[in-house]
Enzyme design. Structure first.
Site, short mmCIF file in Angstrom:
data_model
loop_
_atom_site.label_atom_id
_atom_site.label_comp_id
_atom_site.label_asym_id
_atom_site.label_seq_id
_atom_site.Cartn_x
_atom_site.Cartn_y
_atom_site.Cartn_z
N HIS A 46 48.99 -22.49 78.28
CA HIS A 46 50.30 -22.57 77.64
C HIS A 46 51.37 -22.29 78.70
O HIS A 46 51.12 -21.63 79.71
CB HIS A 46 50.42 -21.54 76.52
CG HIS A 46 49.61 -21.87 75.31
ND1 HIS A 46 49.83 -21.27 74.10
CD2 HIS A 46 48.58 -22.74 75.12
CE1 HIS A 46 48.98 -21.74 73.21
NE2 HIS A 46 48.20 -22.64 73.81
N GLU A 48 53.86 -20.26 78.83
CA GLU A 48 54.10 -18.84 79.13
C GLU A 48 53.02 -18.26 80.04
O GLU A 48 53.32 -17.52 80.98
CB GLU A 48 54.13 -18.01 77.83
CG GLU A 48 55.19 -18.45 76.84
CD GLU A 48 54.67 -19.42 75.79
OE1 GLU A 48 55.08 -19.29 74.63
OE2 GLU A 48 53.84 -20.29 76.11
N CYS A 76 53.10 -17.84 70.90
CA CYS A 76 51.97 -17.67 69.98
C CYS A 76 51.36 -16.29 70.20
O CYS A 76 51.73 -15.58 71.15
CB CYS A 76 50.94 -18.77 70.22
SG CYS A 76 50.01 -18.57 71.75
N CYS A 79 49.93 -15.78 73.83
CA CYS A 79 50.97 -15.61 74.83
C CYS A 79 51.71 -14.28 74.66
O CYS A 79 52.03 -13.61 75.64
CB CYS A 79 51.94 -16.78 74.79
SG CYS A 79 51.17 -18.34 75.29
#
Length: 143
Positions: A46, A48, A76, A79
């Site tokens: 992801h 992040e 999410c 993260c």
């Protein structure tokens, strides 16, 4: 946030969900990333996480105190957990994620009292632009 939006557009051009993230400390960009789970065959890739990894490698420490993470979509749970473990001071996100957001929309892991670090959260910066990037991406994907 402008850089995070540009990174989100790069993700979309590659067929990835358009999310971009930039980690800054004292006015210096330490790390940045955009969603890459499809291309990298990595469910943890992801935006992040990639920004945190790059920043940690750059400074030689997995802890990133006094930093701010700008991200186009609310983090999410995965993260958010990484953000807390990295001791990021502040998260600024654009679009709210009403399905799995962990910055207050569904969960609030970034500020959970049960954890040993809490992150300041600012929601809604460039929310219209960030939300439209996501809407347009999924419109195109559905055909």
């Amino acid at each position: 946030m402008e850089r995070a939006i540009a990174l989100a557009r790069q993700a979309a051009a590659l067929g990835e969900v358009p999310v971009g993230a930039v980690l800054v400390r004292a006015g210096e960009v330490l790390g940045e990333g955009y969603n890459r789970p499809i291309g990298a065959c990595d469910p943890t890739a992801h935006a992040e996480i990639l920004a945190l990894r790059q920043a940690a490698a750059r400074v030689g420490n997995y802890r990133l105190p006094d930093s701010t993470l700008y991200v186009t979509l609310e983090p999410c749970p995965m993260c958010a957990g990484a953000i807390v473990h990295a001791r990021v001071k502040r998260v600024v996100f654009g679009a709210v994620d009403s399905r799995v957001g962990a910055g207050g929309a569904v969960f609030n892991l970034l500020q959970a009292e049960q954890l040993n670090h809490r992150t300041d959260v600012t929601a809604g910066l460039e929310a219209d632009v960030c939300s439209e990037l996501l809407r347009e991406f999924f419109r195109r994907r559905r055909g």
